[in-house]
Design an enzyme around this catalytic site. Structure first.
Site, mmCIF file in Angstrom:
data_model
loop_
_atom_site.group_PDB
_atom_site.id
_atom_site.type_symbol
_atom_site.label_atom_id
_atom_site.label_comp_id
_atom_site.label_asym_id
_atom_site.label_seq_id
_atom_site.Cartn_x
_atom_site.Cartn_y
_atom_site.Cartn_z
ATOM 1 N N SER A 95 0.830 -0.969 -0.076
ATOM 2 C CA SER A 95 0.137 0.001 0.039
ATOM 3 C C SER A 95 0.715 1.556 0.024
ATOM 4 O O SER A 95 1.628 1.430 -1.083
ATOM 5 C CB SER A 95 -1.037 -0.225 1.146
ATOM 6 O OG SER A 95 -2.111 0.749 1.121
ATOM 7 N N ASP A 224 -9.936 -5.353 -3.695
ATOM 8 C CA ASP A 224 -9.140 -4.373 -2.974
ATOM 9 C C ASP A 224 -9.869 -3.174 -2.862
ATOM 10 O O ASP A 224 -10.266 -2.523 -3.975
ATOM 11 C CB ASP A 224 -7.710 -4.025 -3.498
ATOM 12 C CG ASP A 224 -7.014 -3.216 -2.702
ATOM 13 O OD1 ASP A 224 -7.613 -2.611 -1.906
ATOM 14 O OD2 ASP A 224 -5.747 -3.433 -2.414
ATOM 15 N N HIS A 253 -7.504 -5.808 0.457
ATOM 16 C CA HIS A 253 -6.366 -5.023 0.431
ATOM 17 C C HIS A 253 -5.321 -5.566 1.688
ATOM 18 O O HIS A 253 -4.058 -5.899 1.400
ATOM 19 C CB HIS A 253 -6.699 -3.534 1.199
ATOM 20 C CG HIS A 253 -5.597 -2.727 0.994
ATOM 21 N ND1 HIS A 253 -4.944 -2.404 -0.160
ATOM 22 C CD2 HIS A 253 -5.093 -1.874 1.979
ATOM 23 C CE1 HIS A 253 -4.038 -1.591 0.119
ATOM 24 N NE2 HIS A 253 -4.050 -1.076 1.298
#
Length: 273
Positions: A95, A224, A253
């Site tokens: 991320s 996600d 995610h």
């Protein structure tokens, strides 16, 4: 605690486990290095040295008012790598951490880097603009800033749900995992978490991705809800020379926690390839 002091005078906490080829881990927002515990322990058992730090303002690192941006994050990582004199690294970034890794390569090159794995990563750029019409509207990120100031504790409780896709039918996400997300997130300084929203959403990593010249694997969950795959992994794969991709149907995610065994096996296979 193991720490380094950066050139601008702030302490960065890190953990350094095991011996063998080096793998560094850069965590997502608003977590810290503890989010990588399962992966680090797994790799140590398989003959690797694993290193993860708490981004400035997060976890046990200093809650500095300055350089809460991608250049600052990348330079902190570079100082850690230099302080430990690491070479032949596989860099893993999740991320926001994927953006940190990309900006590290953009600013510091790949002289110490052997491979890269970007997982659910924010590059090339998240926010919507004329140049990126598929991106998320700035209002989405303004809402994050508003809510984190209004009640950060409740915000983190709410944010954990889409992070792990616990809002999907038949989802089997334990409450304990949602609680852990809240606990780790609450360790981030309010200003640091607030400033990081602009860093991960508005930074354009296009030029950084063009500097990748080592084997790179892009991994992303197709469900996600935090970093939509169509505006991140699909585009990054076209910008990084010879990038390989691994897309997980239906995964969220936070798949390092919800599907740790599956991801760990693929991570190990990439390291040994």
């Amino acid at each position: 605690m193991p720490t380094i002091t950066t050139k601008d005078g702030h302490e960065i906490y890190y953990k350094d486990w095991g011996t063998g080829p080096v793998v560094t881990f850069s965590h997502g927002w608003p977590l810290n290095s503890d989010a990588w515990g399962v992966q680090m322990n797994f790799l140590v058992q398989n003959g690797f040295r694993t290193i993860a730090h708490d981004r400035r303002g997060h976890g046990k690192s200093a809650q500095t008012a300055t350089r809460n941006d991608m250049d600052g994050y990348a330079d902190d990582l570079a100082e850690l790598i230099e302080a430990l004199d690491l070479h032949g690294i596989t860099m893993v970034g999740h991320s926001t951490g994927g953006g940190e890794v990309a900006r590290y390569i953009g600013r510091h090159g790949t002289g110490r880097v052997a491979k890269v794995l970007l997982l659910g990563a924010v590059p090339p750029v998240m926010v919507q603009s004329e140049a990126n019409p598929e991106g998320l509207p700035i209002g989405v990120f303004d809402g994050l800033r508003r809510d984190i100031i209004a009640n950060r504790s409740q915000f983190y409780k709410d944010f954990a749900i889409p992070f792990y896709s616990a809002n999907r039918p038949n989802a089997q996400v334990p409450q304990s995992l949602l609680d852990e997300f809240w606990l780790l997130s609450m360790q981030a300084g309010l200003k640091n978490a607030h400033d990081c929203i602009a860093a991960f959403s508005e930074t354009d990593f296009t030029d950084d991705l063009g500097r990748f010249d080592v084997p790179t694997l892009i991994v992303h969950g197709e469900d996600d809800q935090i970093v939509p795959i169509h505006d991140s992994a699909h585009k990054a794969a076209k910008l990084i020379r010879n990038a390989r991709t691994l897309y997980y149907p239906g995964l969220p995610h936070g798949l390092t926690a919800t599907h740790a065994d599956r991801f760990n096996a693929d991570l190990l296979a990439f390291l040994k390839s």
